[in-house]
Scaffold this motif. Structure first.
Motif, PDB file in Angstrom:
ATOM      1  N   VAL A   1       0.835  -1.202   0.000  1.00  0.00           N
ATOM      2  CA  VAL A   1       0.000   0.000   0.000  1.00  0.00           C
ATOM      3  C   VAL A   1       0.871   1.254   0.000  1.00  0.00           C
ATOM      4  N   ALA A   2       1.808   1.331   0.940  1.00  0.00           N
ATOM      5  CA  ALA A   2       2.640   2.524   1.067  1.00  0.00           C
ATOM      6  C   ALA A   2       3.839   2.195   1.935  1.00  0.00           C
ATOM      7  N   ASN A   3       4.878   3.013   1.826  1.00  0.00           N
ATOM      8  CA  ASN A   3       6.030   2.851   2.691  1.00  0.00           C
ATOM      9  C   ASN A   3       6.786   4.165   2.834  1.00  0.00           C
ATOM     10  N   ILE A   4       7.552   4.236   3.890  1.00  0.00           N
ATOM     11  CA  ILE A   4       8.539   5.292   4.041  1.00  0.00           C
ATOM     12  C   ILE A   4       9.898   4.624   4.186  1.00  0.00           C
ATOM     13  N   VAL A   5      10.933   5.380   3.830  1.00  0.00           N
ATOM     14  CA  VAL A   5      12.298   4.865   3.867  1.00  0.00           C
ATOM     15  C   VAL A   5      13.114   5.753   4.804  1.00  0.00           C
ATOM     16  N   SER A   6      13.653   5.149   5.833  1.00  0.00           N
ATOM     17  CA  SER A   6      14.460   5.886   6.818  1.00  0.00           C
ATOM     18  C   SER A   6      13.725   7.138   7.294  1.00  0.00           C
ATOM     19  N   GLY A   7      12.448   7.001   7.518  1.00  0.00           N
ATOM     20  CA  GLY A   7      11.656   8.095   8.055  1.00  0.00           C
ATOM     21  C   GLY A   7      11.274   9.182   7.075  1.00  0.00           C
ATOM     22  N   LYS A   8      11.480   8.970   5.793  1.00  0.00           N
ATOM     23  CA  LYS A   8      11.161   9.978   4.784  1.00  0.00           C
ATOM     24  C   LYS A   8      10.826   9.278   3.477  1.00  0.00           C
ATOM     25  N   ASP A   9      10.664  10.072   2.409  1.00  0.00           N
ATOM     26  CA  ASP A   9      10.429   9.543   1.061  1.00  0.00           C
ATOM     27  C   ASP A   9       9.235   8.601   1.016  1.00  0.00           C
ATOM     28  N   PRO A  10       8.031   9.097   1.264  1.00  0.00           N
ATOM     29  CA  PRO A  10       6.866   8.221   1.168  1.00  0.00           C
ATOM     30  C   PRO A  10       6.601   7.791  -0.273  1.00  0.00           C
ATOM     31  N   HIS A  11       6.174   6.561  -0.425  1.00  0.00           N
ATOM     32  CA  HIS A  11       5.788   6.018  -1.721  1.00  0.00           C
ATOM     33  C   HIS A  11       4.453   5.324  -1.579  1.00  0.00           C
ATOM     34  N   TYR A  12       3.648   5.387  -2.647  1.00  0.00           N
ATOM     35  CA  TYR A  12       2.292   4.857  -2.590  1.00  0.00           C
ATOM     36  C   TYR A  12       1.973   3.998  -3.797  1.00  0.00           C
ATOM     37  N   ASN A  13       1.194   2.984  -3.568  1.00  0.00           N
ATOM     38  CA  ASN A  13       0.572   2.231  -4.641  1.00  0.00           C
ATOM     39  C   ASN A  13      -0.345   3.196  -5.406  1.00  0.00           C
ATOM     40  N   ASN A  14      -0.360   3.094  -6.718  1.00  0.00           N
ATOM     41  CA  ASN A  14      -1.209   3.998  -7.517  1.00  0.00           C
ATOM     42  C   ASN A  14      -2.683   3.913  -7.114  1.00  0.00           C
ATOM     43  N   ALA A  15      -3.097   2.769  -6.612  1.00  0.00           N
ATOM     44  CA  ALA A  15      -4.507   2.583  -6.243  1.00  0.00           C
ATOM     45  C   ALA A  15      -4.916   3.469  -5.063  1.00  0.00           C
ATOM     46  N   VAL A  16      -3.942   3.931  -4.280  1.00  0.00           N
ATOM     47  CA  VAL A  16      -4.275   4.726  -3.091  1.00  0.00           C
ATOM     48  C   VAL A  16      -3.677   6.122  -3.140  1.00  0.00           C
ATOM     49  N   LYS A  17      -2.868   6.402  -4.133  1.00  0.00           N
ATOM     50  CA  LYS A  17      -2.189   7.693  -4.218  1.00  0.00           C
ATOM     51  C   LYS A  17      -3.213   8.825  -4.269  1.00  0.00           C
ATOM     52  N   GLY A  18      -2.980   9.841  -3.469  1.00  0.00           N
ATOM     53  CA  GLY A  18      -3.904  10.966  -3.390  1.00  0.00           C
ATOM     54  C   GLY A  18      -5.007  10.784  -2.370  1.00  0.00           C
ATOM     55  N   ARG A  19      -5.193   9.567  -1.879  1.00  0.00           N
ATOM     56  CA  ARG A  19      -6.232   9.292  -0.866  1.00  0.00           C
ATOM     57  C   ARG A  19      -5.640   8.882   0.476  1.00  0.00           C
ATOM     58  N   PHE A  20      -4.510   8.180   0.445  1.00  0.00           N
ATOM     59  CA  PHE A  20      -3.877   7.685   1.663  1.00  0.00           C
ATOM     60  C   PHE A  20      -2.595   8.474   1.924  1.00  0.00           C
ATOM     61  N   THR A  21      -2.268   8.636   3.204  1.00  0.00           N
ATOM     62  CA  THR A  21      -1.038   9.309   3.601  1.00  0.00           C
ATOM     63  C   THR A  21      -0.348   8.498   4.697  1.00  0.00           C
ATOM     64  N   ILE A  22       0.905   8.155   4.459  1.00  0.00           N
ATOM     65  CA  ILE A  22       1.701   7.458   5.464  1.00  0.00           C
ATOM     66  C   ILE A  22       2.527   8.484   6.228  1.00  0.00           C
ATOM     67  N   SER A  23       2.606   8.307   7.533  1.00  0.00           N
ATOM     68  CA  SER A  23       3.390   9.222   8.363  1.00  0.00           C
ATOM     69  C   SER A  23       3.885   8.468   9.591  1.00  0.00           C
ATOM     70  N   HIS A  24       4.711   9.150  10.371  1.00  0.00           N
ATOM     71  CA  HIS A  24       5.210   8.503  11.573  1.00  0.00           C
ATOM     72  C   HIS A  24       5.499   9.549  12.642  1.00  0.00           C
ATOM     73  N   ASP A  25       5.563   9.079  13.858  1.00  0.00           N
ATOM     74  CA  ASP A  25       5.887   9.929  15.001  1.00  0.00           C
ATOM     75  C   ASP A  25       7.076   9.292  15.702  1.00  0.00           C
ATOM     76  N   ASN A  26       8.210   9.958  15.633  1.00  0.00           N
ATOM     77  CA  ASN A  26       9.429   9.381  16.219  1.00  0.00           C
ATOM     78  C   ASN A  26       9.321   9.267  17.744  1.00  0.00           C
TER      79      ASN A  26
END
Length: 121
Positions: free
Chosen positions: A48-73
């Protein structure tokens, strides 16, 4: 020992929203691949989605624009904000931690138990 626990799933109507959380212990969410996957009945687990080393989010095209991945250190927690949900988003959602090519589920060594998301039309 790495441990991931998802929460926040539920049942919503189409166009609704949910926020999934993944509490992580044993590894920082700012390191390596942190991803969300989903699996619908009878289908393979899908990235669905991922972040790399806490940055650079990437999304599956099926969810892009609708889903947001984030994190709280500080909380060491991964999130997935899901908006404008569609019935085809219905699945068990899993968070995972690993390294390597992050959209590849084989790059992940640790998985949560999953949280169910059901979207009705």
């Amino acid at each position: 020992q790495v441990h991931l626990v998802e929460s926040g799933g539920g049942s919503v109507q189409a166009d609704g929203s949910l926020r999934l959380s993944c509490a992580v212990s044993g590894t920082p969410v700012s390191r390596g691949c942190m991803g969300w996957f989903r699996q619908a009945p009878g289908k393979e687990r899908e990235w669905v989605a991922n972040i790399v080393s806490g940055k650079d989010p990437h999304y599956n095209n099926a969810v892009k624009g609708r889903f947001t991945i984030s994190h709280d250190n500080a909380l060491n927690t991964l999130y997935l904000q899901m908006n404008t949900l569609k019935p085809q988003d219905t699945a068990m959602y899993y968070c995972a931690a690993g390294s390597g090519w992050c959209p590849d589920k084989d790059s992940y060594d640790y998985w949560g138990q999953g949280t169910q998301v059901t979207v009705s039309s």
